[in-house]
Design a protein around this motif. Structure first.
Motif, PDB file in Angstrom:
ATOM      1  N   GLY A 117      12.061   4.969  14.785  1.00 41.89           N
ATOM      2  CA  GLY A 117      12.130   4.275  16.053  1.00 41.89           C
ATOM      3  C   GLY A 117      12.411   5.012  17.235  1.00 41.89           C
ATOM      4  N   PHE A 118      12.310   6.251  17.126  1.00 45.64           N
ATOM      5  CA  PHE A 118      12.248   7.080  18.349  1.00 45.64           C
ATOM      6  C   PHE A 118      10.953   7.043  18.989  1.00 45.64           C
ATOM      7  CE2 PHE A 118      15.752   8.773  16.302  1.00 45.64           C
ATOM      8  CZ  PHE A 118      16.654   9.397  16.920  1.00 45.64           C
ATOM      9  N   LYS A 119      11.073   7.052  20.309  1.00 43.23           N
ATOM     10  CA  LYS A 119       9.760   6.969  20.982  1.00 43.23           C
ATOM     11  C   LYS A 119       9.868   7.818  22.276  1.00 43.23           C
ATOM     12  CE  LYS A 119      10.999   2.321  22.359  1.00 43.23           C
ATOM     13  NZ  LYS A 119      10.643   0.884  22.253  1.00 43.23           N
ATOM     14  N   ALA A 120       8.755   8.131  22.957  1.00 41.43           N
ATOM     15  CA  ALA A 120       8.998   8.757  24.341  1.00 41.43           C
ATOM     16  C   ALA A 120       9.990   8.096  25.435  1.00 41.43           C
ATOM     17  CB  ALA A 120       7.610   8.636  25.035  1.00 41.43           C
ATOM     18  N   LEU A 121      10.474   8.671  26.181  1.00 43.67           N
ATOM     19  CA  LEU A 121      11.631   7.946  27.056  1.00 43.67           C
ATOM     20  C   LEU A 121      10.794   6.914  27.876  1.00 43.67           C
ATOM     21  CD1 LEU A 121      13.126  11.038  28.745  1.00 43.67           C
ATOM     22  CD2 LEU A 121      14.317   9.375  27.038  1.00 43.67           C
ATOM     23  N   ALA A 122      11.344   5.626  27.904  1.00 44.31           N
ATOM     24  CA  ALA A 122      10.752   4.527  28.855  1.00 44.31           C
ATOM     25  C   ALA A 122      10.746   4.896  30.191  1.00 44.31           C
ATOM     26  CB  ALA A 122      11.370   3.364  28.397  1.00 44.31           C
ATOM     27  N   HIS A 123      11.801   5.641  30.860  1.00 42.76           N
ATOM     28  CA  HIS A 123      11.835   5.830  32.251  1.00 42.76           C
ATOM     29  C   HIS A 123      12.166   7.209  32.281  1.00 42.76           C
ATOM     30  CE1 HIS A 123      11.334   1.622  33.113  1.00 42.76           C
ATOM     31  NE2 HIS A 123      12.400   1.539  31.942  1.00 42.76           N
ATOM     32  N   PRO A 124      11.228   8.235  32.046  1.00 42.54           N
ATOM     33  CA  PRO A 124      11.426   9.668  32.053  1.00 42.54           C
ATOM     34  C   PRO A 124      11.829  10.048  33.767  1.00 42.54           C
ATOM     35  CG  PRO A 124       9.087   9.386  31.841  1.00 42.54           C
ATOM     36  CD  PRO A 124       9.976   8.077  31.672  1.00 42.54           C
ATOM     37  N   GLU A 125      11.326   9.415  34.515  1.00 47.38           N
ATOM     38  CA  GLU A 125      11.732   9.792  35.954  1.00 47.38           C
ATOM     39  C   GLU A 125      13.300   9.523  36.232  1.00 47.38           C
ATOM     40  OE1 GLU A 125      10.948   5.345  35.821  1.00 47.38           O
ATOM     41  OE2 GLU A 125       9.949   6.969  34.888  1.00 47.38           O
ATOM     42  N   LYS A 126      14.094   8.971  35.336  1.00 47.91           N
ATOM     43  CA  LYS A 126      15.556   8.710  35.753  1.00 47.91           C
ATOM     44  C   LYS A 126      16.174   9.861  35.060  1.00 47.91           C
ATOM     45  CE  LYS A 126      15.271   3.765  35.799  1.00 47.91           C
ATOM     46  NZ  LYS A 126      15.821   2.432  35.138  1.00 47.91           N
ATOM     47  N   MET A 127      15.533  10.554  34.036  1.00 44.47           N
ATOM     48  CA  MET A 127      16.427  11.752  33.315  1.00 44.47           C
ATOM     49  C   MET A 127      16.238  12.959  34.336  1.00 44.47           C
ATOM     50  SD  MET A 127      17.087  10.295  30.698  1.00 44.47           S
ATOM     51  CE  MET A 127      17.926  11.824  29.927  1.00 44.47           C
ATOM     52  N   MET A 128      17.374  13.781  34.196  1.00 44.92           N
ATOM     53  CA  MET A 128      17.477  15.076  34.901  1.00 44.92           C
ATOM     54  C   MET A 128      18.338  15.796  34.066  1.00 44.92           C
ATOM     55  SD  MET A 128      18.924  13.483  38.559  1.00 44.92           S
ATOM     56  CE  MET A 128      18.783  15.536  39.329  1.00 44.92           C
ATOM     57  N   GLU A 129      18.056  17.188  34.223  1.00 48.82           N
ATOM     58  CA  GLU A 129      18.704  18.251  33.649  1.00 48.82           C
ATOM     59  C   GLU A 129      19.213  19.414  34.350  1.00 48.82           C
ATOM     60  OE1 GLU A 129      16.111  19.607  30.280  1.00 48.82           O
ATOM     61  OE2 GLU A 129      14.705  20.401  31.629  1.00 48.82           O
ATOM     62  N   LYS A 130      20.122  20.424  33.868  1.00 42.95           N
ATOM     63  CA  LYS A 130      20.500  21.417  34.291  1.00 42.95           C
ATOM     64  C   LYS A 130      20.406  22.560  33.285  1.00 42.95           C
ATOM     65  CE  LYS A 130      24.263  23.830  36.666  1.00 42.95           C
ATOM     66  NZ  LYS A 130      25.590  23.660  37.051  1.00 42.95           N
ATOM     67  N   VAL A 131      19.474  23.681  33.381  1.00 43.19           N
ATOM     68  CA  VAL A 131      19.316  24.459  32.345  1.00 43.19           C
ATOM     69  C   VAL A 131      20.029  25.923  33.027  1.00 43.19           C
ATOM     70  CG1 VAL A 131      17.844  25.878  31.008  1.00 43.19           C
ATOM     71  CG2 VAL A 131      17.451  23.455  31.368  1.00 43.19           C
ATOM     72  N   THR A 132      20.734  26.360  32.235  1.00 38.59           N
ATOM     73  CA  THR A 132      21.505  27.725  32.657  1.00 38.59           C
ATOM     74  C   THR A 132      21.116  28.773  31.984  1.00 38.59           C
ATOM     75  OG1 THR A 132      23.511  27.253  31.539  1.00 38.59           O
ATOM     76  CG2 THR A 132      23.608  26.469  33.764  1.00 38.59           C
ATOM     77  N   ILE A 133      20.054  28.817  31.206  1.00 37.14           N
ATOM     78  CA  ILE A 133      19.750  29.896  30.303  1.00 37.14           C
ATOM     79  C   ILE A 133      18.794  30.684  31.089  1.00 37.14           C
ATOM     80  CG2 ILE A 133      18.867  30.575  28.153  1.00 37.14           C
ATOM     81  CD1 ILE A 133      18.997  27.611  27.202  1.00 37.14           C
TER      82      ILE A 133
END
Length: 133
Positions: A117-133
Motif C-alpha cells: 500500500g505504499f505509494k509516492a507522496l501525494a503532496h511532496p511539496e509539503k515535505m521538508m527535510e534537514k540533512v546534517t551529514i
C-alpha cells in the motif's frame, strides 16, 4: 523454518552492523550507532532456522506516525520472498495497528513496498527535510 521476531535480545547486532556499514544509506555506521538505533526503535529480525537473515526497524509514536528504516535481507537469502514476509509482519504487528501515517525512503525497492500500500507522496511539496551529514 522462517520466523519474524520483535525480541531485541535475539538480534545479532554485529550481523546488522556488518550489513549496514557497506550499504548506500548507512555507509560507515558503527556498531555503537547501530546499537543506539536499535535501542531507539521498534525492531524486527527475520530468522531462518534461528539464524538471522534480515532486519528492519520502525521509528514511531505508535499512534500517528511510523517511519520504516534499515530494511534488508542478507544477499545470500534474497529472491525467496523473505522481504515480503518481513514487511507483512511489520504491517500486521499489533502494537503498530493504530499508526495512521507510514513513511519510508527507497531508491530501488518501490515494487516491494507498493505491494503493501505504499505509494509516492501525494503532496511532496509539503515535505521538508534537514540533512546534517
Amino acid at each position: 523454518m522462517i520466523s519474524v521476531s520483535t525480541d531485541k535480545a535475539k538480534l545479532d547486532v554485529p550481523f546488522i552492523q556488518n550489513f549496514l556499514k557497506n550499504i548506500y544509506w548507512a555507509t560507515g555506521r558503527t556498531i555503537d550507532e547501530v546499537q543506539t538505533t536499535i535501542d531507539s526503535s521498534f525492531c524486527f529480525g527475520i530468522y531462518l532456522n534461528d539464524k538471522q537473515i534480515g532486519f528492519a526497524r520502525v521509528v514511531t509514536d505508535y499512534v500517528v506516525f511510523a517511519y520504516l528504516m534499515d530494511v534488508f535481507i542478507d544477499k545470500e537469502y534474497r529472491g525467496n520472498g523473505y522481504s515480503s514476509i518481513l514487511i507483512e509482519a511489520m504491517m500486521n504487528e499489533s502494537e503498530l495497528k493504530q499508526v495512521k501515517i507510514w513513511r519510508l525512503a527507497t531508491s530501488d525497492a518501490h515494487f516491494l513496498y507498493e505491494k503493501f500500500g505504499f505509494k509516492a507522496l501525494a503532496h511532496p511539496e509539503k515535505m521538508m527535510e534537514k540533512v546534517t551529514i
